[in-house]
Motif scaffolding. Structure first.
Motif, PDB file in Angstrom:
ATOM      1  N   LEU A  73       5.887   8.786  -6.047  1.00 16.34           N
ATOM      2  CA  LEU A  73       6.427  10.081  -5.641  1.00 16.34           C
ATOM      3  C   LEU A  73       7.884  10.244  -6.062  1.00 16.34           C
ATOM      4  O   LEU A  73       8.307  11.327  -6.462  1.00 16.34           O
ATOM      5  N   GLY A  74       8.652   9.168  -5.989  1.00 21.26           N
ATOM      6  CA  GLY A  74      10.073   9.253  -6.292  1.00 21.26           C
ATOM      7  C   GLY A  74      10.431   8.948  -7.726  1.00 21.26           C
ATOM      8  O   GLY A  74      11.603   8.806  -8.050  1.00 21.26           O
ATOM      9  N   TYR A 120      10.599  18.110  -1.532  1.00 24.74           N
ATOM     10  CA  TYR A 120      11.426  17.345  -0.608  1.00 24.74           C
ATOM     11  C   TYR A 120      10.868  15.937  -0.418  1.00 24.74           C
ATOM     12  O   TYR A 120      11.635  14.976  -0.303  1.00 24.74           O
ATOM     13  N   ALA A 121       9.549  15.810  -0.394  1.00 23.65           N
ATOM     14  CA  ALA A 121       8.941  14.483  -0.275  1.00 23.65           C
ATOM     15  C   ALA A 121       9.302  13.614  -1.481  1.00 23.65           C
ATOM     16  O   ALA A 121       9.566  12.416  -1.335  1.00 23.65           O
ATOM     17  N   GLY A 122       9.335  14.204  -2.677  1.00 24.61           N
ATOM     18  CA  GLY A 122       9.725  13.457  -3.871  1.00 24.61           C
ATOM     19  C   GLY A 122      11.184  13.041  -3.832  1.00 24.61           C
ATOM     20  O   GLY A 122      11.536  11.922  -4.220  1.00 24.61           O
ATOM     21  N   ILE A 123      12.056  13.934  -3.361  1.00 23.84           N
ATOM     22  CA  ILE A 123      13.480  13.600  -3.246  1.00 23.84           C
ATOM     23  C   ILE A 123      13.671  12.482  -2.236  1.00 23.84           C
ATOM     24  O   ILE A 123      14.404  11.513  -2.471  1.00 23.84           O
ATOM     25  N   PHE A 124      12.999  12.610  -1.090  1.00 22.10           N
ATOM     26  CA  PHE A 124      13.109  11.578  -0.059  1.00 22.10           C
ATOM     27  C   PHE A 124      12.553  10.250  -0.545  1.00 22.10           C
ATOM     28  O   PHE A 124      13.139   9.187  -0.293  1.00 22.10           O
ATOM     29  N   ALA A 125      11.421  10.290  -1.250  1.00 24.23           N
ATOM     30  CA  ALA A 125      10.811   9.054  -1.757  1.00 24.23           C
ATOM     31  C   ALA A 125      11.722   8.376  -2.770  1.00 24.23           C
ATOM     32  O   ALA A 125      11.803   7.141  -2.813  1.00 24.23           O
ATOM     33  N   ASN A 126      12.433   9.156  -3.585  1.00 22.47           N
ATOM     34  CA  ASN A 126      13.360   8.564  -4.543  1.00 22.47           C
ATOM     35  C   ASN A 126      14.485   7.835  -3.826  1.00 22.47           C
ATOM     36  O   ASN A 126      14.824   6.709  -4.173  1.00 22.47           O
ATOM     37  N   ARG A 127      15.046   8.471  -2.827  1.00 20.61           N
ATOM     38  CA  ARG A 127      16.128   7.827  -2.065  1.00 20.61           C
ATOM     39  C   ARG A 127      15.615   6.598  -1.321  1.00 20.61           C
ATOM     40  O   ARG A 127      16.274   5.562  -1.281  1.00 20.61           O
ATOM     41  N   MET A 166       0.818  -1.177   0.000  1.00 21.69           N
ATOM     42  CA  MET A 166       0.000   0.000   0.000  1.00 21.69           C
ATOM     43  C   MET A 166       0.876   1.260   0.000  1.00 21.69           C
ATOM     44  O   MET A 166       0.609   2.201  -0.733  1.00 21.69           O
ATOM     45  N   LEU A 167       1.911   1.263   0.788  1.00 24.04           N
ATOM     46  CA  LEU A 167       2.777   2.436   0.862  1.00 24.04           C
ATOM     47  C   LEU A 167       3.857   2.423  -0.210  1.00 24.04           C
ATOM     48  O   LEU A 167       4.292   3.484  -0.653  1.00 24.04           O
ATOM     49  N   LYS A 168       4.254   1.225  -0.626  1.00 22.45           N
ATOM     50  CA  LYS A 168       5.305   1.121  -1.644  1.00 22.45           C
ATOM     51  C   LYS A 168       4.936   1.795  -2.965  1.00 22.45           C
ATOM     52  O   LYS A 168       5.742   2.537  -3.518  1.00 22.45           O
ATOM     53  N   PRO A 169       3.727   1.566  -3.517  1.00 21.06           N
ATOM     54  CA  PRO A 169       3.394   2.241  -4.783  1.00 21.06           C
ATOM     55  C   PRO A 169       3.403   3.765  -4.661  1.00 21.06           C
ATOM     56  O   PRO A 169       3.822   4.458  -5.590  1.00 21.06           O
ATOM     57  N   LEU A 170       2.974   4.274  -3.507  1.00 25.90           N
ATOM     58  CA  LEU A 170       3.003   5.720  -3.308  1.00 25.90           C
ATOM     59  C   LEU A 170       4.438   6.238  -3.282  1.00 25.90           C
ATOM     60  O   LEU A 170       4.749   7.260  -3.897  1.00 25.90           O
ATOM     61  N   SER A 223      11.226  16.826  -8.860  1.00 26.06           N
ATOM     62  CA  SER A 223      11.129  17.070  -7.425  1.00 26.06           C
ATOM     63  C   SER A 223      12.168  18.083  -6.969  1.00 26.06           C
ATOM     64  O   SER A 223      11.879  18.947  -6.132  1.00 26.06           O
ATOM     65  N   LEU A 224      13.364  18.000  -7.525  1.00 21.07           N
ATOM     66  CA  LEU A 224      14.408  18.960  -7.179  1.00 21.07           C
ATOM     67  C   LEU A 224      14.029  20.364  -7.651  1.00 21.07           C
ATOM     68  O   LEU A 224      14.241  21.348  -6.923  1.00 21.07           O
TER      69      LEU A 224
END
Length: 89
Positions: free
Chosen positions: A9-10, A63-70, A1-5, A16-17
Motif C-alpha cells: 500500500l505504501g 490516505y491509507a496509502g500515505i499512512f502505510a508509507n509512513r 501477513m500485515l507487513k506485505p500489505l 496515494s497523495l
C-alpha cells in the motif's frame, strides 16, 4: 501477513497523495451540489450524494496509502539489526 500489505500500500506515496487530493476535490464538489440542492431542486442533492461515495472511497484509499508509507518507514527502523540467537537469551 500485515507487513506485505503495508509495504504494498505504501509503495507509491505520490500516487496515494494524488488519490487523496482527488478524493478531497470530489468531496468538495459533492458538498457544493448538496448545498445547491438544499436551496434549489432536490435532484442536485442526489447528484451530490452519488459523487460523495467515490469521493470518500478515493480519499480513504489515498490516505491509507500515505499512512502505510509512513508506517512502513517506522517498521523498517524497528526491525532488529542483529540476528544473533544469543542476544535474546
Amino acid at each position: 501477513m500485515l507487513k506485505p500489505l503495508i509495504y504494498r500500500l505504501g509503495s507509491t506515496p505520490k500516487l496515494s497523495l494524488k488519490r487523496f487530493f482527488r478524493g478531497v476535490a470530489l468531496f468538495v464538489l459533492a458538498v457544493i451540489f448538496i448545498t445547491l440542492g438544499y436551496y434549489s431542486h432536490y435532484s442536485l442533492q442526489i447528484i451530490g450524494l452519488i459523487i460523495l461515495l467515490p469521493a470518500l472511497f478515493l480519499a480513504a484509499w489515498g490516505y491509507a496509502g500515505i499512512f502505510a508509507n509512513r508506517f512502513s518507514q517506522v517498521l523498517k527502523n524497528i526491525e532488529p539489526t542483529h540476528d544473533d540467537p544469543e542476544l535474546w537469551k
